[in-house]
Structure formats: structure tokens, C-alpha cells
Enzyme design. Structure first.
Site, short mmCIF file in Angstrom:
data_model
loop_
_atom_site.label_atom_id
_atom_site.label_comp_id
_atom_site.label_asym_id
_atom_site.label_seq_id
_atom_site.Cartn_x
_atom_site.Cartn_y
_atom_site.Cartn_z
N PRO A 1 43.42 46.55 43.77
CA PRO A 1 44.75 45.63 44.20
C PRO A 1 44.41 45.01 45.55
O PRO A 1 44.00 45.54 46.69
CB PRO A 1 45.71 46.68 44.33
CG PRO A 1 45.64 47.54 43.36
CD PRO A 1 44.09 47.88 43.44
N CYS A 2 45.04 43.83 45.67
CA CYS A 2 44.80 42.97 46.86
C CYS A 2 45.73 42.91 47.87
O CYS A 2 45.46 42.71 49.33
CB CYS A 2 44.71 41.34 46.50
SG CYS A 2 43.28 41.27 45.46
N PRO A 3 47.16 43.29 47.68
CA PRO A 3 48.27 43.23 48.44
C PRO A 3 48.04 43.99 49.86
O PRO A 3 48.49 43.64 50.93
CB PRO A 3 49.39 43.63 47.73
CG PRO A 3 49.12 43.23 46.42
CD PRO A 3 47.76 43.49 46.23
N PHE B 1 45.64 44.15 51.70
CA PHE B 1 44.76 43.48 52.77
C PHE B 1 45.22 42.04 52.75
O PHE B 1 44.73 41.18 53.64
CB PHE B 1 43.52 43.54 52.49
CG PHE B 1 42.91 45.00 51.92
CD1 PHE B 1 42.86 46.03 53.02
CD2 PHE B 1 42.73 45.42 50.90
CE1 PHE B 1 42.57 47.09 52.80
CE2 PHE B 1 42.44 46.79 50.43
CZ PHE B 1 42.35 47.48 51.35
#
Length: 419
Positions: free
Chosen positions: A76-78, A80
């Protein structure tokens, strides 16, 4: 037939999956949380696909895949993302450090993890150092690189921060894929699709308006509303390309639409901008309703980029090319010297002692800011002594598989909104 095996975690709708397949990897298993993405994976391939929390070993058994050629994932990206709060290790969605620990358990020949550009920024320099140190402890060489999709045939900017790790005996054969900036534009990529229903303005739109690559497509999450083409800056860029960014269309414009009409993109067009469908080998079918399809596409790792990196990994594992000294292979990495000073200190040290040990020049205000930043991802004990306040690094706040970690409760609470 593929000669190399892969385990993919957080597989999404298959952007990285398809790219790795085209690079020569056969999926032993793909694990994904989102039901819609799982349905898309199963629609396209007969791989073993497991739905559920990738960190839940009741859903799948990592030990069964010990020694696999490649462990890959788009965690998951959120945690960073520049557009988010950049909570890093304290975000319930952060699985990057956990994936590194998983590599230590599974002992794959190679590891590939990709994430947003935000992870490359100074805010996360100590986090990155922690990752590299853990990989070194597990016997891996590793390197980070910021890749842009438009350098690999995709008509979109889309920067992604990519980590590759390998055993030292394989790493000397690794080379990052050569950059070959695309000549395609949004107009040239979508021209045929835009005129497929008879829109008379398609030719002028493609050659006079949509003459540059796209901004980064943002898939978003379940926390937000319907599909649109991103935040304010991205919307402005889309308007400059002659695209209406306020939503996604059900179908291309028709002969009834005015020549100077500003069209919206369909999900099929968004997929083409992500690198799907240009050639038959990149064909892919997406399941679910329009907003769901858009999110699957927008959150994906573009298949041509995954293919380029996957091919570099496959070549190294197959010992193709010429070996190099590892120092030649690795790109320049900025280490967090203050974090390294804290980590190496046998006892608690004062500000003056830590600054001296780090070798950096900083005033007290800068030191306090740096320590506050470190404290977002690491547990740091502070103790007032005669020589001033002393600091000691105690541990890492992130989830690495601990049974009692607060991530489990937060994940359960947020489960319906995590995508």
C-alpha cells in the site's frame, strides 16, 4: 514456458503480475485483499489467487514458497504518499517493512517492491535505511531507484520508487533497465479509441490538444468518492490536454458530440494510459462497476514498467550479461547519518555526542526537528542527565508481523475502507 517462479503479495488487479509474466515469471501464488481486484486476476489467469489480508498466515502459508525465485509486491502507498499524511510506520496500511521481514523468512532469490515517490524523500531516509539494514542482515544486497513510466513506453509521468534485493552472487549480474523515453502522447495513444464512435473532433484533439504525456493517474481508495482524474494540479494538466477530468465516461464521444467537445476518458482509455492493451500481449479484462474498474487500473503498477524491471531481475537470476562489482551496480543512496549514529550508539547519547558521531553539522533546532521526524517511525527513549538530555534508539514502530502489534486492531477497524 516460464522458467522462474514468483510469489506476488498485494497483487492488485494485475499490472505488476502481467509485467512479471511477460518477463518470464510464472506465479506460484498471488495474494490480494480487494475482492474486485481478485475477481479481475481470476478472470485473466488461472493462477492460484488468495483473497485476504496478506499478513494473515491463516489465509496463505508463506513457508510453502520458501526459496521461490522472486517475491514481489506493490504494498500500500498511502503511508508514504505526498498527498496523504505520510504516517509511515504508524499507518495501519504500511506493509513495506513487513514484506522485508517476509523475505527473511521465505528466502527468495530476489525481492521486488514498488511504491510511490514519497518514500524516496528525506522524511523516510531512516525508514529506507532500516529496510536496507534488515535486508543486509538477511544476506541480501539491495538498491532503490525512482523510475518514471514514460521512460519505459508508457505515455504517463507516473514516478514509482522501486526496491530490488538479491543474493550477492546474483546481484553482480543485475542492471536497472535502460531508459527509453516514449514518443507516445495521450493523443497518439487514445486517438483510435476517441474516434471509434464517430466523433469528428478526434483528429484535431489528438494532434492539437493531447500532445503530451499524461500526469500520474490516481486510483484513490474507498475512503473517497467516485472516479476522477486526481487532485487539483493533475486536473489542470488534464484540462491542458483537452480532457475533462471530472469523472470517467461510460463510452467514447460520438458523432453527435461537437467537434470542440472536451471528452472524458473511459476506463479502457485509462487502462491504455497505464500501459495495458496497446499490443495483444498487454490485453487485460477488468471486472466490476466503472468506479471499481477505474480504481483497479489507477492503482496499478504499469505492466511495461514491471516487465522492464522483471526482465532485469530475470536476466540477473539467469546470469545473462556481464557481472560487475556490487559498488558499480548500486545507485547512489543517501543514508540518514543521525539514525545510524543512534543505532550504533552502545548507550544513550546527548545531542552534542550524537551530532559528533553522525558527522553532520546541525544546530539545536535542526537536531530537534530531525529527532522528531525519526520518532515518527522509531521508538526513542529520552533521559535527562547532567550533561543534557540523552537519547537511545529502542526499536521500530512499524508492523513486521508481531502478533500483539496495534496494526491488527486498526486494520480490523478500517478493513471496509482499505483498498
Amino acid at each position: 514456458m516460464a522458467d522462474l517462479s514468483a510469489v506476488e503479495i498485494c497483487a492488485g488487479a494485475g499490472g505488476q503480475s502481467l509485467g512479471l509474466e511477460l518477463a518470464g515469471f510464472d506465479h506460484a501464488v498471488a495474494v490480494e485483499l480487494d475482492e474486485n481486484a481478485v475477481n479481475t486476476l481470476r478472470e485473466n489467469r488461472d493462477w492460484k489467487v488468495v483473497q485476504g489480508d496478506v499478513a494473515d498466515e491463516d489465509r496463505w502459508e508463506p513457508k510453502k514458497y520458501h526459496g521461490v525465485d522472486l517475491l514481489a509486491g506493490g504494498v500500500p502507498c498511502p503511508p508514504f504518499s505526498i498527498a496523504g499524511k505520510q504516517l509511515g510506520a504508524t499507518d495501519e496500511r504500511d506493509l513495506f517493512a513487513w514484506a522485508v521481514e517476509l523475505a527473511g523468512k521465505m528466502q527468495p532469490r530476489a525481492l521486488l517492491l514498488e511504491n510511490v515517490r514519497g518514500l524516496s524523500m528525506p522524511r523516510f531516509s531512516a525508514y529506507r535505511q532500516h529496510v536496507k539494514d534488515r535486508l543486509r542482515d538477511f544476506g541480501y544486497w539491495s538498491d532503490w531507484k525512482l523510475l518514471h513510466a514514460n521512460d519505459y513506453g508508457v505515455p504517463q509521468l507516473r514516478p514509482r520508487f522501486v526496491l530490488v534485493a538479491m543474493r550477492h552472487e546474483d546481484a553482480q549480474w543485475f542492471e536497472w533497465p535502460e531508459e527509453m523515453p516514449t514518443e507516445a502522447t495521450v493523443g497518439s495513444a487514445l486517438h483510435e479509441m476517441m474516434k471509434s464512435k464517430g466523433w469528428r473532433g478526434a483528429d484535431a484533439w489528438a494532434t492539437e490538444k493531447a500532445t503530451d504525456i499524461a500526469p500520474t493517474i490516481v486510483g484513490g481508495s474507498k475512503k473517497h468518492g467516485g472516479a476522477d482524474l486526481g487532485p487539483t494540479r493533475a486536473k489542470t494538466a488534464w484540462r491542458n490536454l483537452g480532457v475533462d477530468p471530472m469523472g470517467v465516461a461510460d463510452a467514447p464521444p460520438t458523432v453527435k458530440d461537437p467537434i470542440d467537445f472536451t471528452p472524458k476518458l473511459t476506463t479502457e482509455m485509462v487502462a491504455r494510459i497505464q500501459g495495458w492493451g496497446k499490443e495483444p500481449e498487454y490485453e487485460w479484462r477488468f471486472t466490476g462497476r466503472k468506479t471499481t474498474r477505474y480504481r483497479q487500473i489507477g492503482n496499478a503498477f504499469p505492466p511495461p514498467v514491471a516487465r522492464a524491471v522483471g526482465t532485469s531481475i530475470a536476466n540477473a537470476l539467469s546470469r545473462k550479461g556481464q557481472p560487475k562489482e556490487l559498488a558499480e551496480v548500486e545507485t547512489e543512496v543517501m543514508h540518514d547519518r543521525l539514525y545510524l549514529a543512534l543505532k550504533s550508539a552502545p548507550t544513550a547519547l546527548t545531542e552534542k555526542e550524537l551530532v559528533k558521531l553522525s558527522g553532520e553539522k546541525m544546530d539545536s533546532l535542526t537536531f530537534e526537528r530531525r529527532m522528531a521526524m525519526l520518532a515518527r517511525d522509531f521508538v526513542i527513549d529520552e533521559d535527562d542527565q547532567l550533561g543534557g538530555r540523552a537519547y537511545r534508539l529502542v526499536g521500530f514502530k512499524g508492523f513486521i508481523g508481531q502478533e500483539g502489534h496495534e496494526r491488527h486492531a486498526r486494520f480490523a477497524e478500517m478493513r471496509s475502507r482499505i483498498s
